[in-house]
Design a protein around this motif. Structure first.
Motif, mmCIF file in Angstrom:
data_model
loop_
_atom_site.group_PDB
_atom_site.id
_atom_site.type_symbol
_atom_site.label_atom_id
_atom_site.label_comp_id
_atom_site.label_asym_id
_atom_site.label_seq_id
_atom_site.Cartn_x
_atom_site.Cartn_y
_atom_site.Cartn_z
ATOM 1 N N VAL A 68 0.864 -1.176 0.000
ATOM 2 C CA VAL A 68 0.000 0.000 0.000
ATOM 3 C C VAL A 68 0.903 1.228 0.000
ATOM 4 N N THR A 69 0.535 2.243 -0.779
ATOM 5 C CA THR A 69 1.295 3.484 -0.812
ATOM 6 C C THR A 69 0.435 4.606 -0.260
ATOM 7 N N VAL A 70 1.010 5.344 0.696
ATOM 8 C CA VAL A 70 0.320 6.485 1.284
ATOM 9 C C VAL A 70 1.242 7.701 1.225
ATOM 10 N N SER A 71 0.633 8.878 1.287
ATOM 11 C CA SER A 71 1.429 10.101 1.340
ATOM 12 C C SER A 71 1.265 10.725 2.713
ATOM 13 N N ALA A 72 2.339 11.335 3.193
ATOM 14 C CA ALA A 72 2.314 12.018 4.484
ATOM 15 C C ALA A 72 2.908 13.401 4.277
ATOM 16 N N ALA A 84 -2.869 6.423 -2.174
ATOM 17 C CA ALA A 84 -2.757 6.379 -3.630
ATOM 18 C C ALA A 84 -3.975 5.703 -4.257
ATOM 19 N N ASP A 85 -4.520 4.684 -3.583
ATOM 20 C CA ASP A 85 -5.668 3.951 -4.122
ATOM 21 C C ASP A 85 -7.003 4.622 -3.834
ATOM 22 N N LEU A 86 -6.995 5.671 -3.017
ATOM 23 C CA LEU A 86 -8.235 6.363 -2.632
ATOM 24 C C LEU A 86 -8.081 7.857 -2.888
ATOM 25 N N PRO A 87 -8.083 8.272 -4.157
ATOM 26 C CA PRO A 87 -7.866 9.689 -4.444
ATOM 27 C C PRO A 87 -8.960 10.555 -3.812
ATOM 28 N N GLY A 88 -8.540 11.699 -3.314
ATOM 29 C CA GLY A 88 -9.490 12.629 -2.706
ATOM 30 C C GLY A 88 -9.680 12.428 -1.219
ATOM 31 N N LEU A 89 -9.296 11.271 -0.697
ATOM 32 C CA LEU A 89 -9.449 11.014 0.729
ATOM 33 C C LEU A 89 -8.199 11.491 1.461
ATOM 34 N N VAL A 90 -8.372 12.464 2.356
ATOM 35 C CA VAL A 90 -7.276 12.988 3.154
ATOM 36 C C VAL A 90 -7.697 12.934 4.614
ATOM 37 N N ILE A 97 -3.734 2.243 7.976
ATOM 38 C CA ILE A 97 -2.986 1.275 7.178
ATOM 39 C C ILE A 97 -3.528 -0.123 7.458
ATOM 40 N N PRO A 98 -3.320 -1.069 6.529
ATOM 41 C CA PRO A 98 -3.703 -2.456 6.808
ATOM 42 C C PRO A 98 -2.625 -3.141 7.643
ATOM 43 N N TRP A 172 -9.936 -2.813 7.233
ATOM 44 C CA TRP A 172 -9.324 -2.178 6.075
ATOM 45 C C TRP A 172 -10.296 -2.166 4.896
ATOM 46 N N LYS A 173 -11.021 -3.273 4.716
ATOM 47 C CA LYS A 173 -12.004 -3.333 3.626
ATOM 48 C C LYS A 173 -13.071 -2.262 3.825
ATOM 49 N N ALA A 174 -13.554 -2.117 5.054
ATOM 50 C CA ALA A 174 -14.563 -1.084 5.340
ATOM 51 C C ALA A 174 -13.988 0.302 5.112
ATOM 52 N N PHE A 175 -12.729 0.534 5.492
ATOM 53 C CA PHE A 175 -12.107 1.842 5.299
ATOM 54 C C PHE A 175 -11.993 2.174 3.822
ATOM 55 N N VAL A 176 -11.589 1.187 3.009
ATOM 56 C CA VAL A 176 -11.441 1.415 1.582
ATOM 57 C C VAL A 176 -12.796 1.696 0.932
#
Length: 181
Positions: A68-72, A84-90, A97-98, A172-176
């Protein structure tokens, strides 16, 4: 760390006591110098080097199935996290994280130098304006892990913290599917 330091101290104390002990007939100095003075430290240092290289290798960001890739992005006085897999979510000050999967954190700063550090998950990495550093973290169990900005970045830096929330597979599935709670 206290337990490890205590064990090392006790080992050194025992070895020192053995070295100070007089032996009948003498002649043990050469054995002591070669075996415990040179051989033992070299074996211990070689073992520590091998361990450090193995752990360091596991922290290198590289392709991995399920990664999984995330930005901080650090800023005075908050962290903003994106996926990266959830654009717009900040999310602010909470990184989801999973658990049990490697996560590459792309770290940067919006203003001054900060530092991303989650002591229970990985080492410290600087957040530098205009530059992206990548740090691999992995939480083996679900739960909350405290993170801090371990770089002086002005008044108020001591309270500049965040939380890494590792979610189990269902969480994690629910979060995604639903986004941040």
């Amino acid at each position: 760390m206290l337990a490890g330091a205590t064990l090392i101290f006790l080992l050194v104390a025992v070895l020192l006591a053995l070295a100070m002990r007089k032996r009948p007939g003498g002649g043990g100095e050469r054995l002591w110098l070669q075996g415990m003075g040179l051989g033992f430290p070299l074996v211990v240092l070689a073992a520590l080097l091998a361990y450090g290289l193995a752990v360091g290798e596991s922290l290198l960001p590289r392709d991995h199935p399920g990664r999984v890739t995330v930005s901080a992005e650090a800023r005075q006085w908050e962290w903003r996290f994106g996926h990266a897999d959830l654009p717009g979510l900040v999310t602010r000050d909470i990184l989801h994280i999973p658990a049990g999967r490697p996560v590459d954190v792309e770290i940067t700063s919006a203003d001054v130098i900060h530092s991303f550090w989650v002591p229970r998950l990985a080492g410290k990495m600087d957040a530098i304006p205009g530059h992206v550093n990548v740090l691999r973290i992995e939480a083996h169990r679900p739960g909350d892990y405290a993170g801090v900005s371990a770089e002086y970045s002005g008044p108020g830096y001591r309270s500049h913290g965040f939380t890494v929330r590792a979610l189990d597979a269902a969480g994690w599935k629910a979060f995604v599917e639903e986004g941040a709670p």
